[in-house]
Enzyme design. Sequence first.
Site, PDB file in Angstrom:
ATOM      1  N   ILE A 121       8.104  -5.467  -2.506  1.00 22.67           N
ATOM      2  CA  ILE A 121       8.937  -4.328  -2.144  1.00 22.67           C
ATOM      3  C   ILE A 121       7.764  -3.311  -1.302  1.00 22.67           C
ATOM      4  CG2 ILE A 121      10.586  -2.619  -1.883  1.00 22.67           C
ATOM      5  CD1 ILE A 121      11.999  -3.706  -3.981  1.00 22.67           C
ATOM      6  N   PRO A 122       7.507  -3.675  -0.111  1.00 23.51           N
ATOM      7  CA  PRO A 122       5.925  -3.275   0.487  1.00 23.51           C
ATOM      8  C   PRO A 122       6.006  -1.675   0.869  1.00 23.51           C
ATOM      9  CG  PRO A 122       7.197  -4.442   2.045  1.00 23.51           C
ATOM     10  CD  PRO A 122       8.070  -4.342   0.987  1.00 23.51           C
ATOM     11  N   CYS A 123       6.137  -0.867  -0.333  1.00 25.78           N
ATOM     12  CA  CYS A 123       5.988   0.467  -0.080  1.00 25.78           C
ATOM     13  C   CYS A 123       4.706   0.972   0.555  1.00 25.78           C
ATOM     14  CB  CYS A 123       6.513   1.302  -1.275  1.00 25.78           C
ATOM     15  SG  CYS A 123       5.756   0.951  -2.841  1.00 25.78           S
ATOM     16  N   HIS A 124       3.758   0.332   0.314  1.00 25.62           N
ATOM     17  CA  HIS A 124       2.543   0.541   1.087  1.00 25.62           C
ATOM     18  C   HIS A 124       2.492   0.600   2.470  1.00 25.62           C
ATOM     19  CE1 HIS A 124       2.391  -3.718   0.626  1.00 25.62           C
ATOM     20  NE2 HIS A 124       1.630  -3.729   1.779  1.00 25.62           N
ATOM     21  N   ARG A 125       3.467   0.232   2.953  1.00 26.69           N
ATOM     22  CA  ARG A 125       3.874   0.054   4.438  1.00 26.69           C
ATOM     23  C   ARG A 125       4.197   1.174   5.079  1.00 26.69           C
ATOM     24  NH1 ARG A 125       6.024  -6.083   4.732  1.00 26.69           N
ATOM     25  NH2 ARG A 125       3.901  -7.025   3.774  1.00 26.69           N
TER      26      ARG A 125
END
Length: 163
Positions: A121-125
Amino acid sequence: MNPFQRAFLKTPVGYLEVTGSDKGIRSLYFINFRVRVHRVPSALKPCIGQLEAYFNGSRKAFDLELDLKGTGFQLRVWDEIQKIPYGSAISYQELALRTGYDSALRAVGGANSRNPISIIIPCHRVVGHDGKLVGYAGGLWRKKWLLEHEHAFAQRDLFYMKL
């Protein structure tokens, strides 16, 4: 037998701890210490394999069952985060708009920060409104590395990103 299993993976940005079961992945966190990487439980092998492919640059999307636990609000935010394409970044404000909670910017940011399955779940994006790298539990240096790894910096039309 404990229904939850865990595995560790050494990556270019440190070690990851993955937990889950036959139902799916429950958590994926960066850990700030070294561990001995042991045998990977069968339920976690697909996840570890896909993460290895992600880090070597041959995988851009994950195809894994997730066993998420959170409020309805958090699940909605996490679902929207999963829709951010590889190599892209959006602002917290845009994330709030996409979830339909445009007046709840802080709450959306809070849900993003409680994401239990980083990278997948790419919260870094998700970045600040001005393109600055803010708010990453794994550390801003890791967020920067992940975005560079995904070539997000090459897309000049998104944001000018800097620490």
